[in-house]
Design an enzyme around this catalytic site. Structure first.
Site, PDB file in Angstrom:
ATOM      1  N   ASP A   8       0.837  -1.204   0.000  1.00  0.00           N
ATOM      2  CA  ASP A   8       0.000   0.000   0.000  1.00  0.00           C
ATOM      3  C   ASP A   8       0.873   1.255   0.000  1.00  0.00           C
ATOM      4  OD1 ASP A   8      -2.289   1.470   0.003  1.00  0.00           O
ATOM      5  OD2 ASP A   8      -2.835   1.065   2.088  1.00  0.00           O
ATOM      6  N   ASN A  56     -10.425  -2.523  -6.396  1.00  0.00           N
ATOM      7  CA  ASN A  56      -9.558  -1.657  -7.206  1.00  0.00           C
ATOM      8  C   ASN A  56     -10.084  -1.438  -8.629  1.00  0.00           C
ATOM      9  OD1 ASN A  56      -6.427  -2.813  -5.725  1.00  0.00           O
ATOM     10  ND2 ASN A  56      -7.695  -1.065  -5.198  1.00  0.00           N
TER      11      ASN A  56
HETATM   12  C1  FPP Z   1      -1.730   0.197  -3.426  1.00  0.00           C
HETATM   13  O1  FPP Z   1      -1.255   1.506  -3.461  1.00  0.00           O
HETATM   14  C2  FPP Z   1      -1.187  -0.540  -4.534  1.00  0.00           C
HETATM   15  C3  FPP Z   1      -1.917  -1.062  -5.574  1.00  0.00           C
HETATM   16  C4  FPP Z   1      -3.365  -0.959  -5.704  1.00  0.00           C
HETATM   17  C5  FPP Z   1      -1.229  -1.763  -6.675  1.00  0.00           C
HETATM   18  C6  FPP Z   1      -0.133  -2.680  -6.255  1.00  0.00           C
HETATM   19  C7  FPP Z   1       0.643  -2.992  -7.438  1.00  0.00           C
HETATM   20  C8  FPP Z   1       1.984  -2.954  -7.518  1.00  0.00           C
HETATM   21  C9  FPP Z   1       2.919  -2.724  -6.396  1.00  0.00           C
HETATM   22  C10 FPP Z   1       2.537  -3.163  -8.859  1.00  0.00           C
HETATM   23  C11 FPP Z   1       3.339  -4.373  -9.067  1.00  0.00           C
HETATM   24  C12 FPP Z   1       2.708  -5.667  -8.823  1.00  0.00           C
HETATM   25  C13 FPP Z   1       3.034  -6.775  -9.502  1.00  0.00           C
HETATM   26  C14 FPP Z   1       2.486  -8.076  -9.074  1.00  0.00           C
HETATM   27  C15 FPP Z   1       3.933  -6.742 -10.664  1.00  0.00           C
HETATM   28  P1  FPP Z   1      -2.301   2.673  -3.715  1.00  0.00           P
HETATM   29  O2  FPP Z   1      -2.316   2.957  -5.174  1.00  0.00           O
HETATM   30  O3  FPP Z   1      -3.613   2.307  -3.123  1.00  0.00           O
HETATM   31  O4  FPP Z   1      -1.632   3.842  -2.929  1.00  0.00           O
HETATM   32  P2  FPP Z   1      -2.359   5.016  -2.128  1.00  0.00           P
HETATM   33  O5  FPP Z   1      -3.180   4.358  -1.061  1.00  0.00           O
HETATM   34  O6  FPP Z   1      -1.226   5.799  -1.578  1.00  0.00           O
HETATM   35  O7  FPP Z   1      -3.171   5.776  -3.142  1.00  0.00           O
END
Ligand code: FPP
Length: 231
Positions: A8, A56
């Site tokens: 996250d 998501n």
């Molecule tokens: C949460 O951060 C993250 C995600 C929804 C995506 C996770 C994906 C990756 C780390 C990419 C790579 C993964 C693979 C398997 C190649 P957020 O976007 O919710 O962050 P925020 O809460 O700060 O907005």
């Protein structure tokens, strides 16, 4: 040992650096490689990443598309390395709603690595624990041979996406949020939870080793009486 990650803070990391959100995701993907290296070195056999929750999908289309492409590129880029390192790759979640190209890349890598048992990498994509339970229950009830009266957890577990995985011992969530957000709810009944304020793109080897050390100092009773106090 099974360690699961709730990655996250990609968006907040990007914002803090004046970058677009997708740069946070891109850098987040590169952290996975570092984490896998530490896990292999530390003798951890199972690692699971929560990459995309069912919820998501309600993000802007451009972000969803970016992430789907990133997942596919990741699988294509590291597929060969994963095979060489004898990594069994799995994806869990409602995969049928993912773009077809991604589904095919997942299937190909999952099939070609299914015989490996040295290390297990699982990625949760379009995953949500509640829909997993509903789907599992539906499939269980379709099976007329199931003895519902005498059903055990071990029987039920066979219907979950996670059927071949051990329960997670440790769940690590980055970015300061302290919740499970519908991730592996039943499997994590006795998991230890570790929270760090670090945003996922900044998570690194040192942070992971700290979490492992913290876990090592905990006393896991699993609902039983502590042996020491029982003497
Ligand atoms: C949460 O951060 C993250 C995600 C929804 C995506 C996770 C994906 C990756 C780390 C990419 C790579 C993964 C693979 C398997 C190649 P957020 O976007 O919710 O962050 P925020 O809460 O700060 O907005």
């Amino acid at each position: 040992m099974h360690v699961a990650f709730i990655m996250d803070g990609n968006g907040r990391w990007a914002q803090a650096h004046g970058l677009p959100r997708h740069e946070g995701h891109r850098r987040g993907a590169s952290v996975i490689k570092k984490v896998l290296r530490v896990a292999e070195k530390s003798g951890i056999k199972y690692v699971t990443f929560f990459a995309f929750s069912s919820e998501n999908f309600s993000r802007p289309e451009s972000e969803v598309n970016f992430l789907m492409n990133l997942f596919e590129k990741f699988l294509k880029k590291y597929g060969k390395t994963l095979c060489e390192r004898e990594v069994h790759f799995r994806a869990i979640g409602n995969l049928s709603q993912l773009p077809l190209n991604l589904q095919l890349a997942i299937e190909k890598l999952a099939q070609s690595t299914a015989h490996f048992d040295k290390f297990h990498l699982t990625v949760a994509l379009n995953y949500g624990a509640r829909s997993e339970v509903i789907q599992a229950t539906g499939n269980l009830l379709k099976n007329k041979d199931v003895d519902v009266e005498n059903l055990t957890w071990e029987d039920f577990e066979q219907y979950l996406y996670t059927k071949d995985l051990p329960d997670p011992d440790l769940i690590i969530r980055t970015s300061g949020e302290q919740r499970l957000s519908n991730f592996l709810l039943l499997k994590s009944a006795y998991a230890e939870l570790y929270f760090t304020k670090t945003y996922w793109p900044d998570f690194n080897e040192e942070e992971f080793l700290l979490a492992i050390e913290d876990y090592g100092a905990r006393e896991r009773r699993m609902g039983k009486i502590n042996d020491k106090t029982n003497n």
